[in-house]
Write a protein that holds these residues in place. Structure first.
Motif, mmCIF file in Angstrom:
data_model
loop_
_atom_site.group_PDB
_atom_site.id
_atom_site.type_symbol
_atom_site.label_atom_id
_atom_site.label_comp_id
_atom_site.label_asym_id
_atom_site.label_seq_id
_atom_site.Cartn_x
_atom_site.Cartn_y
_atom_site.Cartn_z
ATOM 1 N N SER A 1 13.294 4.125 1.948
ATOM 2 C CA SER A 1 14.033 2.867 2.057
ATOM 3 C C SER A 1 13.422 1.942 3.105
ATOM 4 C CB SER A 1 15.502 3.152 2.407
ATOM 5 O OG SER A 1 15.593 3.865 3.633
ATOM 6 N N TYR A 2 12.887 2.512 4.204
ATOM 7 C CA TYR A 2 12.324 1.671 5.256
ATOM 8 C C TYR A 2 10.956 1.107 4.867
ATOM 9 C CZ TYR A 2 10.427 6.343 6.290
ATOM 10 O OH TYR A 2 9.858 7.600 6.199
ATOM 11 N N ASP A 3 10.383 1.549 3.731
ATOM 12 C CA ASP A 3 9.111 1.009 3.260
ATOM 13 C C ASP A 3 9.295 -0.095 2.219
ATOM 14 O OD1 ASP A 3 7.448 2.568 4.811
ATOM 15 O OD2 ASP A 3 7.345 4.200 3.350
ATOM 16 N N ARG A 4 10.529 -0.348 1.823
ATOM 17 C CA ARG A 4 10.756 -1.338 0.766
ATOM 18 C C ARG A 4 10.475 -2.751 1.276
ATOM 19 N NH1 ARG A 4 16.316 1.677 -1.135
ATOM 20 N NH2 ARG A 4 15.275 3.437 -2.175
ATOM 21 N N PRO A 5 10.079 -3.652 0.355
ATOM 22 C CA PRO A 5 9.704 -5.019 0.768
ATOM 23 C C PRO A 5 10.851 -5.755 1.440
ATOM 24 C CG PRO A 5 9.001 -4.573 -1.483
ATOM 25 C CD PRO A 5 9.895 -3.429 -1.083
ATOM 26 N N LEU A 6 10.507 -6.568 2.425
ATOM 27 C CA LEU A 6 11.470 -7.434 3.094
ATOM 28 C C LEU A 6 11.522 -8.776 2.356
ATOM 29 C CD1 LEU A 6 10.482 -6.723 6.802
ATOM 30 C CD2 LEU A 6 12.387 -5.732 5.516
ATOM 31 N N PRO A 7 12.551 -9.590 2.591
ATOM 32 C CA PRO A 7 12.651 -10.893 1.914
ATOM 33 C C PRO A 7 11.397 -11.736 2.106
ATOM 34 C CG PRO A 7 14.711 -10.372 3.020
ATOM 35 C CD PRO A 7 13.729 -9.321 3.442
ATOM 36 N N GLY A 8 10.912 -12.312 1.012
ATOM 37 C CA GLY A 8 9.736 -13.175 1.076
ATOM 38 C C GLY A 8 8.412 -12.449 1.122
ATOM 39 N N ALA A 9 8.429 -11.135 0.907
ATOM 40 C CA ALA A 9 7.201 -10.342 1.052
ATOM 41 C C ALA A 9 6.073 -10.858 0.172
ATOM 42 C CB ALA A 9 7.501 -8.879 0.728
ATOM 43 N N ASP A 10 6.377 -11.166 -1.089
ATOM 44 C CA ASP A 10 5.338 -11.637 -2.010
ATOM 45 C C ASP A 10 4.702 -12.932 -1.524
ATOM 46 O OD1 ASP A 10 5.768 -9.481 -3.629
ATOM 47 O OD2 ASP A 10 6.964 -10.561 -5.123
ATOM 48 N N LEU B 1 9.383 -3.813 11.270
ATOM 49 C CA LEU B 1 8.024 -3.856 10.760
ATOM 50 C C LEU B 1 7.395 -2.470 10.820
ATOM 51 C CD1 LEU B 1 6.698 -7.184 12.305
ATOM 52 C CD2 LEU B 1 7.809 -6.808 10.105
ATOM 53 N N LEU B 2 6.522 -2.185 9.832
ATOM 54 C CA LEU B 2 5.907 -0.861 9.766
ATOM 55 C C LEU B 2 4.890 -0.657 10.867
ATOM 56 C CD1 LEU B 2 5.339 -0.460 5.931
ATOM 57 C CD2 LEU B 2 7.108 0.590 7.323
ATOM 58 N N ALA B 3 4.135 -1.693 11.213
ATOM 59 C CA ALA B 3 3.130 -1.544 12.258
ATOM 60 C C ALA B 3 3.828 -1.266 13.577
ATOM 61 C CB ALA B 3 2.287 -2.820 12.360
ATOM 62 N N GLY B 4 3.570 -0.106 14.139
ATOM 63 C CA GLY B 4 4.199 0.278 15.382
ATOM 64 C C GLY B 4 5.495 1.041 15.204
ATOM 65 N N ARG B 5 5.917 1.299 13.927
ATOM 66 C CA ARG B 5 7.166 2.027 13.703
ATOM 67 C C ARG B 5 6.994 3.487 14.129
ATOM 68 N NH1 ARG B 5 8.402 5.075 9.531
ATOM 69 N NH2 ARG B 5 6.856 4.155 8.151
ATOM 70 N N PHE C 1 0.826 -1.209 0.000
ATOM 71 C CA PHE C 1 0.000 0.000 0.000
ATOM 72 C C PHE C 1 0.862 1.261 0.000
ATOM 73 C CE2 PHE C 1 -2.155 3.506 2.035
ATOM 74 C CZ PHE C 1 -3.379 3.526 1.390
ATOM 75 N N ARG C 2 1.923 1.249 0.805
ATOM 76 C CA ARG C 2 2.787 2.431 0.871
ATOM 77 C C ARG C 2 3.448 2.703 -0.480
ATOM 78 N NH1 ARG C 2 3.996 4.219 6.223
ATOM 79 N NH2 ARG C 2 5.177 5.848 5.192
ATOM 80 N N ALA C 3 3.842 1.654 -1.184
ATOM 81 C CA ALA C 3 4.445 1.821 -2.506
ATOM 82 C C ALA C 3 3.429 2.389 -3.490
ATOM 83 C CB ALA C 3 4.980 0.483 -3.015
ATOM 84 N N TRP C 4 2.210 1.893 -3.412
ATOM 85 C CA TRP C 4 1.124 2.392 -4.274
ATOM 86 C C TRP C 4 0.820 3.849 -3.966
ATOM 87 C CZ3 TRP C 4 -4.504 2.483 -2.895
ATOM 88 C CH2 TRP C 4 -5.319 2.781 -4.000
ATOM 89 N N ASP C 5 0.791 4.177 -2.681
ATOM 90 C CA ASP C 5 0.504 5.547 -2.265
ATOM 91 C C ASP C 5 1.605 6.495 -2.755
ATOM 92 O OD1 ASP C 5 -1.462 7.095 -0.791
ATOM 93 O OD2 ASP C 5 0.150 7.524 0.631
ATOM 94 N N ALA C 6 2.870 6.071 -2.653
ATOM 95 C CA ALA C 6 3.978 6.902 -3.133
ATOM 96 C C ALA C 6 3.879 7.114 -4.641
ATOM 97 C CB ALA C 6 5.318 6.258 -2.775
ATOM 98 N N TYR C 7 3.492 6.067 -5.360
ATOM 99 C CA TYR C 7 3.334 6.170 -6.820
ATOM 100 C C TYR C 7 2.227 7.163 -7.164
ATOM 101 C CZ TYR C 7 1.941 4.885 -11.549
ATOM 102 O OH TYR C 7 1.596 4.923 -12.869
ATOM 103 N N ARG C 8 1.103 7.089 -6.465
ATOM 104 C CA ARG C 8 -0.012 7.999 -6.738
ATOM 105 C C ARG C 8 0.357 9.448 -6.449
ATOM 106 N NH1 ARG C 8 -5.069 6.191 -3.435
ATOM 107 N NH2 ARG C 8 -3.468 5.934 -1.848
ATOM 108 N N GLU C 9 1.145 9.641 -5.399
ATOM 109 C CA GLU C 9 1.508 10.999 -5.003
ATOM 110 C C GLU C 9 2.710 11.515 -5.781
ATOM 111 O OE1 GLU C 9 -0.281 12.819 -3.013
ATOM 112 O OE2 GLU C 9 -1.696 11.206 -2.504
#
Length: 313
Positions: A244-253, A295-299, A230-238
């Motif tokens: 860098s801290y929003d980039r996917p972690l290993p195995g994200a997909d 993790l983003l939740a609680g960052r 979602f954060r990547a999509w939001d950045a693209y829209r804006e």
């Protein structure tokens, strides 16, 4: 606590979570499906998973086409805003809006994140009767370029009664007006169901949830991966750049895929709970569980704790 969610009324012999077009229009976070007489079903959903938002589209029309019967959706935001969307099997559709400004407690969640300095988005006027534009992050969206419809309770009641006639249900505009009143939460939906004369046959609950103990770690990592989508999509829209801290972690997909597997299995027809547990264990063992601080939740950002962007789930 404010109410967020979507109710979808449709007629089908197939349970609504399994009907084509249902999840792509309204997401996968089903709370329950209520079955009524003559094949009618009312699905109650929480807002979609973060990674589902970029693909949510269509509103009621695709479901009406898939089921061959009129469909009605009601999206509720912050307990003061209701967006109604009705559709017929031929693809024709209508929209109506009702916002009870007396129930409004402030701006949207995104507005509060902006005020805290977490999201860099322009402010929205709090003088407007509704703080939502109903074009983005909506399950009952407005067409591009369309303004939020004027609040007209009489016209809303007429639209709902006409929809009821097309659906073969008996309800008058005056009866609908009395039933839904000025409610801007789920009480409006339950009042409408009563006005339509539907009789409950059974309530079908999910076999399990996203947050089962058997796959708690996989859910936690998957939720974080979903949020990063979602954060990547939001950045693209804006038009901005993904931090860098929003980039996917290993195995994200794979963890996002696991969430989709859980969603597809909640009402049967997918994997069993044991098969999901085995897959969750494989994922967690394959990809080292991230440090909670990653993790983003609680960052924490600038002294403000970021819990989520759209809704906590």
């Amino acid at each position: 606590m404010s109410f967020f969610g979507t109710f979808v009324l449709a007629r089908s012999d197939t349970l609504l979570p399994h009907v084509p077009g249902m999840r792509s229009a309204f997401g996968s976070r089903f709370v329950a499906v209520h079955r009524y007489d003559n094949g009618w079903q009312l699905a109650h959903l929480n807002p979609p998973m973060y990674h589902e938002w970029p693909k949510i589209h269509g509103g009621s029309a695709p479901l009406a086409i898939a089921t061959g019967a009129p469909t009605l959706a009601v999206e509720i935001k912050e307990s003061y805003c209701l967006q109604y969307g009705g559709a017929a099997p031929d693809g024709s559709a209508w929209l109506a809006h009702f916002a009870n400004t007396a129930e409004r407690t402030g701006g949207t969640f995104r507005d509060r994140l902006r005020a805290a300095g977490i999201l860099d988005i322009p402010p929205r006027s709090t003088a407007k009767r509704c703080a939502f534009d109903h074009h983005e992050e909506c399950t009952v969206p407005l067409p591009d370029g369309a303004d939020v419809p004027d609040d007209d309770p009489a016209a809303l009641a007429d639209s709902l009664s006409n929809w009821a006639v097309a659906a073969g249900l008996s309800a008058t505009a005056s009866g609908i007006t009395d039933a839904i009143g000025t409610h801007t939460d789920d009480e409006a939906v339950w009042g409408l169901i009563d006005a339509l004369g539907l009789h409950l046959v059974e309530t079908v609950h999910p076999l399990f949830t996203f947050r089962e103990h058997d796959w708690w770690d996989a859910w936690r990592i998957g939720r974080d991966a979903s949020l990063r989508v979602f954060r990547a999509w939001d950045a693209y829209r804006e038009g901005g750049e993904l931090a860098s801290y929003d980039r996917p972690l290993p195995g994200a997909d794979e963890f996002v895929r696991f969430l989709d597997l859980v969603a597809a299995s909640m009402f049967g027809g997918g994997l069993t709970k044991e098969e999901l547990r085995i897959e969750a264990t494989r994922l967690v063992e394959t990809y080292a569980s991230p440090n909670p601080s990653h993790l983003l939740a609680g960052r924490s950002t600038g002294g403000v704790v970021v819990c989520c962007v759209v809704m906590v789930w």
